[in-house]
Motif scaffolding. Structure first.
Motif, PDB file in Angstrom:
ATOM      1  N   CYS A 121      -7.801  -0.563   1.553  1.00 54.89           N
ATOM      2  CA  CYS A 121      -6.594  -1.281   1.968  1.00 54.89           C
ATOM      3  C   CYS A 121      -6.879  -2.043   3.266  1.00 54.89           C
ATOM      4  O   CYS A 121      -7.478  -1.508   4.199  1.00 54.89           O
ATOM      5  N   CYS A 151      -4.736  -0.090   6.298  1.00 53.05           N
ATOM      6  CA  CYS A 151      -5.087   1.221   6.844  1.00 53.05           C
ATOM      7  C   CYS A 151      -6.474   1.693   6.418  1.00 53.05           C
ATOM      8  O   CYS A 151      -6.932   2.747   6.859  1.00 53.05           O
ATOM      9  N   CYS A 211       0.337   3.041   3.796  1.00 51.32           N
ATOM     10  CA  CYS A 211       0.751   2.453   5.071  1.00 51.32           C
ATOM     11  C   CYS A 211       1.809   1.377   4.874  1.00 51.32           C
ATOM     12  O   CYS A 211       2.224   0.725   5.827  1.00 51.32           O
ATOM     13  N   CYS A 271       0.854  -1.185   0.000  1.00 54.88           N
ATOM     14  CA  CYS A 271       0.000   0.000   0.000  1.00 54.88           C
ATOM     15  C   CYS A 271       0.893   1.239   0.000  1.00 54.88           C
ATOM     16  O   CYS A 271       1.816   1.343   0.815  1.00 54.88           O
ATOM     17  N   TYR A 274       1.531  -1.469   3.902  1.00 54.75           N
ATOM     18  CA  TYR A 274       1.027  -2.812   4.150  1.00 54.75           C
ATOM     19  C   TYR A 274       1.375  -3.706   2.972  1.00 54.75           C
ATOM     20  O   TYR A 274       1.062  -3.389   1.837  1.00 54.75           O
TER      21      TYR A 274
HETATM   22 ZN   LIG Z   1      -2.793   0.951   3.489  1.00 59.58          ZN
END
Ligand SMILES: [Zn+2]
Length: 262
Positions: free
Chosen positions: A67, A70, A45, A42, A47
Motif C-alpha cells: 500500500c 502504510c 490505513c 486500503c 488510504y
Molecule cells: Zn494502507
C-alpha cells in the motif's frame, strides 16, 4: 488501418479492468457492503486509492504489492483476479468473436470468478449474483442464435431440480446438509446461460474433479476429511470446461464408452 491484434488485446485489457471491479465485489459482498461507494481504499490505513494505483496488474507490480499509504502487504488475490478475468475474456473473444454470445459468456464468467473466490473464502454463494444471473441468462437466451429460451428454461429447471434432488436425498440418508442451497441456485444460473445440455456435463465434470481433489487432500492430510470443501469452485470449473471443450469432450466420452454418434 488498425492492426487486427488490437481487438484481442482490447478484450484482455477490458477483462482486467472489469477484474479490478470484481475484486471490489469479492471483498465487499460477503460483508454486505455497497460495491459502488465508498471509493476503493486500503482496509488498514484507509488510504484512498488513486486511479494510477488502480491500474490492473501494473500498479501491483509498481507498488511491489504494498500500500502506498502504510506499506501494508496487498493480497495477491487482486492481481490474480485481474489476470484471470483478463485471460478468460481474451479466450472467450478468440472463440466467439464480437457477438452477443461472447457478451453473455463474459457476464457468466465474471460472475463465476466472483463466486469462486467468495465461496473459497466464506463458503457462501451470494444470492445477489446467482438469482439475478438466472433472470439475465434467461432473458439473453431470447436473442442468442442457436440457443433458444426453451433450452435456457429447461437448463434452469434441470440445474435447480437435479441438485435439489441430490441435496434432499443426501439429507434423507445422512440427516445432514451436504449440498448448500447456493450450489443449487448457481447450477440453475449456469443452466440459464448455457442450456440444459450443459447441466449433466457440469455435474459430472465437477464431481469428478471434486473427488480427485478431495481424495488428494485426504491423502496429504492423512485424516478423514470432514472439512467442508466448497463445491461452487468445482461447478465453476465444470462450466468453463463446458464452454471451451464441452462438445469435443462429450463426443470423445461417448465414443470411448463404445457408444457411436451417427
Ligand atoms: Zn494502507
Amino acid at each position: 488501418m488498425v492492426p487486427a491484434v488490437i481487438y484481442p488485446l482490447s478484450s484482455l485489457v477490458f477483462g482486467m479492468l472489469v477484474g479490478s471491479f470484481l475484486n471490489v465485489c469479492i471483498c465487499r459482498m460477503p460483508k454486505d457492503e455497497s460495491i459502488v461507494s465508498p471509493p476503493s481504499h486500503c482496509p488498514l490505513c484507509s488510504y484512498r486509492i488513486k486511479w494510477y494505483d488502480n491500474i490492473p496488474l501494473l500498479s501491483y507490480l509498481m507498488l511491489r504489492g504494498k500500500c502506498r499509504g502504510c506499506g501494508a502487504h496487498i493480497s495477491l488475490q487482486y492481481p490474480l483476479v485481474e489476470l484471470l478475468n483478463g485471460i478468460l475474456t481474451l479466450f472467450l473473444f478468440l472463440r466467439f468473436g464480437p457477438t452477443l454470445a461472447f457478451a453473455a459468456l463474459f457476464l457468466l464468467c465474471s460472475a463465476l470468478v466472483v463466486i469462486t473466490f467468495i465461496d473459497i473464502e466464506h463458503q457462501i454463494i451470494p444470492d445477489e449474483i446467482s438469482l439475478p444471473g438466472i433472470v439475465v441468462g434467461f432473458l439473453l437466451s431470447f436473442f442468442i442464435k442457436g440457443h433458444g429460451w426453451l433450452d435456457s428454461l429447461l437448463g434452469i429447471l434441470l440445474g435447480g431440480g437435479t441438485l435439489l434432488l441430490v441435496a434432499y436425498g443426501y439429507h434423507r440418508l445422512t440427516g445432514k446438509d451436504g449440498m448448500g442451497g447456493g450450489d443449487i441456485k448457481l447450477l440453475a444460473m449456469m443452466g440459464a446461460f448455457l442450456g440444459w445440455k450443459a447441466v449433466p456435463f457440469i455435474i459430472f465434470a465437477s464431481s469428478l474433479i471434486g473427488s480427485i481433489f478431495g481424495v488428494s487432500i485426504m491423502l496429504l492430510q492423512k485424516k478423514d476429511s470432514k472439512l467442508a470443501i466448497p463445491f461452487g469452485p468445482y461447478l465453476a470449473f465444470g462450466a468453463l470446461l463446458y464452454i471451451f471443450y464441452g462438445q469435443p469432450l462429450i463426443r470423445w466420452y461417448l465414443n470411448f464408452g463404445g457408444f457411436r454418434l451417427g
